[in-house]
Design an enzyme around this catalytic site. Structure first.
Site, short mmCIF file in Angstrom:
data_model
loop_
_atom_site.label_atom_id
_atom_site.label_comp_id
_atom_site.label_asym_id
_atom_site.label_seq_id
_atom_site.Cartn_x
_atom_site.Cartn_y
_atom_site.Cartn_z
N GLU A 95 -30.26 25.69 -7.07
CA GLU A 95 -30.96 26.74 -6.34
C GLU A 95 -30.21 28.07 -6.42
O GLU A 95 -30.81 29.13 -6.35
CB GLU A 95 -31.12 26.31 -4.87
N GLU B 13 -22.89 35.36 4.33
CA GLU B 13 -21.77 34.88 5.14
C GLU B 13 -21.50 33.40 4.88
O GLU B 13 -20.34 32.98 4.80
CB GLU B 13 -22.06 35.12 6.63
#
Lengths: 322, 379
Positions: free
Chosen positions: B248, B366
């Site tokens: 992905e 993050e």
């Protein structure tokens, strides 16, 4: 890496680490005894006949170990000068002004690396190169940038030959590889330091802000390494003009970001002369400008792409690897 | 320390002919009149285009032939993907099925499910979505609460997924749900194949800030599934789902989403713009070339059977930052008249608005940096 590159890597890693505290003359003798300067000399001329991917292994490690001995320059110079009849210890320069006539060069060479110790120099001339004998050279001036010493040399009719190689681009490739290696080394130091240093009752590594900065650093180091590999592969295919430009530009940017984060992570100790970070970061600052700074390569790449136009951009890029 | 081991990339010998094939398919397909649709084009669904690619054997390329695939190499597939994205082709309908769902079914799916879904996926007729996020499980994915309970030989699914891209045109979802009641965090999770037309599945659109519809909420109210719907091993869902993330995160869609803007910039400024524009073009091209090397390196490692999870994470982080920064850099360098309807203005306007999502979907910046920090030995 193939088997030969693994051996080259093991050898270079070992000897470069040992040479850190060795006096210059002795260091050169050791490197010469190993045959490393002949890496790019053709086998027919008694060299190793190495590829640009082989050179990448050595250049990258020279950067990683902040090698003081000007081996990278000697390898490039020997690759360009040996078959033209220049023997001994070679080096490279980043600029020249002057003319080559009847096998003689008169003019000035600037940015010569370790000039006083070299027998000949390969310098850019037009968009190719000139190889110049240094036995009767006049050392005009020594320059410094971020700890790197370079010389300006006056030449009056010294023996010289034209080379088809583009030494400015090859110098840029070498600096890209060295930047990649030095960034990896500075990253290791930073990771080690933040894992050791305690503040506020925990190691610096436990602070998320520190983690995220070093992750950014790792991404930049990865980009510089992949760019250097892409450039080496293109040079081995025969035409690395675009890739070398892109790799040097990307490595330059990575050097800017990486040095800033490396110093931030180390705090004040990294700023001292005693601590071992500056041999890496000062070289990185110097290499960023040498053989083409960001603006130089960005202009060159941009002009080439704009001249071809939108309809060719992707097809051109893809065709370079097909 | 090297978090990313570069390697020379062995591009397929037939890459040029694959490119020619893809380019002629794109040239023959009616071009969307809105140039903004050529940006971030893996979010643009066009079932007719997907069907055409399927007919040409360009979906499910690496899958075995017995399931409708074409047994081709990972790098041949990579060449097809980058051609499609660089041209801004509308690949959104089949993108997830081709990238993730097909491979996941091949690896973990029950034979019945494989035969049911894979051939249609490869034809470009069956589309898929991924059921991961929930209202209280975004970046903290291990908090999923949607549950599956066993009743006789049936599984009963209850709960809700959110931010599900393409659920409204998909035929199936692979969902991560809790099979062990009261289990904590990433324990007791399993993956299921859920037909989107199963009774009890309902879909509600989420309209994004441009007015566009990519995302959905998907509700499961007593959805009954056969035993074959369990994909892989009960309780191993977390491991299975996270193993797919390399696929992905590393593909060319992670740096080519803004290519349409780069091309419109070149068209807009002509051959000799001022040096600031020239340098911007050079910088963006160097970044793009580097990211191509990095993304293709991950594809080569996947082809060699490695799991370059850390490298894939680095590609997504750098790639997202690049394609996200591009609209702002162009806006800062070129005088744009917001009242004009030029292609550059249209594409720029679109990307300025959708680019914030690039570093959110598929793992936030993050989270990615946290994974890289773990790879560095910092946590």
């Amino acid at each position: 890496m193939n088997e030969q590159q693994n051996m080259l890597s093991d050898m270079a890693n070992g000897v470069f680490a040992e040479l850190r505290d060795t006096p210059a003359a002795e260091a050169w003798a050791r490197i010469e005894a190993l045959g490393l300067p002949s890496l790019l000399i053709r086998e027919a001329d008694g060299g190793f006949g190495g590829s640009w991917q082989d050179a990448l292994v050595v250049f990258r490690l020279a950067g990683h170990h902040a090698l003081s001995t000007p081996l990278v320059e000697a390898i490039l110079a020997a690759g360009a000068g040996t078959h033209l009849g220049f023997a001994g210890r070679g080096t490279i320069a980043s600029r020249s002004e002057g003319r080559l006539e009847n096998g003689r060069f008169t003019g000035t060479l600037a940015g010569v690396v370790a000039g006083p110790r070299a027998d000949f120099v390969v310098a850019p001339l037009g968009d190719r190169s000139v190889v110049v004998d240094l036995s009767q050279a006049r050392f005009v001036e020594e320059t410094h940038f971020s700890g790197a010493s370079r010389t300006v040399i006056g030449i009056d009719g010294a023996r010289a030959a034209a080379s088809e190689l583009r030494i400015f681009a090859l110098g840029a490739f070498a600096r890209s590889a060295q930047i990649a290696g030095a960034l990896d080394a500075a990253l290791v130091m930073a990771v080690h330091y933040v894992n050791e240093r305690w503040q506020f009752g925990k190691t610096l590594a436990k602070f998320q802000a520190v983690q995220q900065n070093l992750a950014t650093f790792a991404c930049e180091a990865a980009a510089a390494n992949c760019a250097a590999m892409g450039a080496a592969q293109a040079l081995d295919r025969g035409d690395g003009a675009f890739e070398v430009a892109a790799a040097k530009l990307r490595a330059n940017q990575a050097a800017g970001i990486g040095t800033a984060i490396a110093h931030q992570a180390h705090g004040a100790i990294g700023f001292t002369h005693e601590f071992g970070l500056h041999p890496l970061t000062r070289r990185l600052w110097s290499w960023r400008s040498e053989f083409g700074g960001d603006a130089y390569w960005a202009n060159l790449l941009g002009a080439g792409i704009l001249a071809r136009g939108a309809d060719h951009f992707w097809a051109d890029l893809a065709a370079r690897t097909d | 320390m090297q978090t990313f081991h570069p390697q020379p990339i062995a591009w397929p010998d037939n890459a040029a002919s694959i490119r020619a094939q893809v380019r002629s398919i794109i040239a023959a397909h009616p071009r969307h009149p809105d140039p903004a649709k050529r940006a971030n084009s893996w979010a643009v669904a066009d079932p007719a285009f997907s069907a055409r690619l399927g007919a040409e054997g360009l979906i499910g390329m690496t899958w075995p032939k017995e399931y409708g695939g074409h047994a081709r190499s990972n790098l041949e597939r990579y060449v097809v993907l980058e051609e499609l994205l660089a041209a801004g082709a509308p690949v959104g309908a089949h993108w997830i099925a081709d990238r993730q769902t097909g491979g996941m079914l091949l690896r973990y799916g029950h034979e019945t499910e494989k035969q049911r879904w894979l051939p249609g996926m490869a034809r470009g007729a069956i589309f898929a979505c991924i059921g991961l996020s929930e209202p209280n499980a975004g970046s903290d994915l291990a908090s999923v609460r949607t549950q599956a309970r066993k009743r006789g030989d049936r599984w009963i699914i209850d709960g809700q997924k959110v931010w599900t891209t393409g659920a409204h045109f998909s035929h199936l979802m692979i969902a991560l749900v809790r099979t062990a009641e009261g289990s904590q965090r990433n324990e007791g999770l399993s993956q299921f194949v859920i037909p989107m037309d199963a009774p009890g599945v309902s879909i509600k659109p989420i309209i994004d800030l441009t007015g566009g519809h990519d995302f959905n909420e998907v509700f499961f109210d007593g959805v009954e599934l056969p035993e074959t719907a369990l994909a892989g091993i009960e309780g191993e869902g977390w491991k299975q789902a996270t193993a797919e993330l390399s696929l992905e995160r590393s593909g060319p869609e992670r740096y080519l989403s803004s290519t349409a803007l780069f091309l419109e910039l070149l068209r807009h400024v002509g051959e000799s713009p001022d040096p600031a524009v020239r340098q911007l073009v050079g910088r963006l091209a160097a970044d793009m070339w580097t990211l191509r090397m990095m993304s293709a390196t991950v594809a080569a490692k996947l082809a060699d059977g490695e799991d370059p999870a850390l490298e894939a994470t680095i590609v997504k982080d750098l790639g997202n930052s690049f394609e996200q920064a591009m609209p702002g850099l162009v806006q800062a360098t070129i005088d744009i008249d917001p009242a004009s309807t030029t292609a550059l203005t249209r594409v720029l306007e679109h990307l300025l608005q959708v680019a914030p999502s690039f570093s959110l979907r598929g793992g936030t910046r993050e989270i990615l940096k946290g994974i890289i920090a773990r790879g560095l030995g910092l946590r």
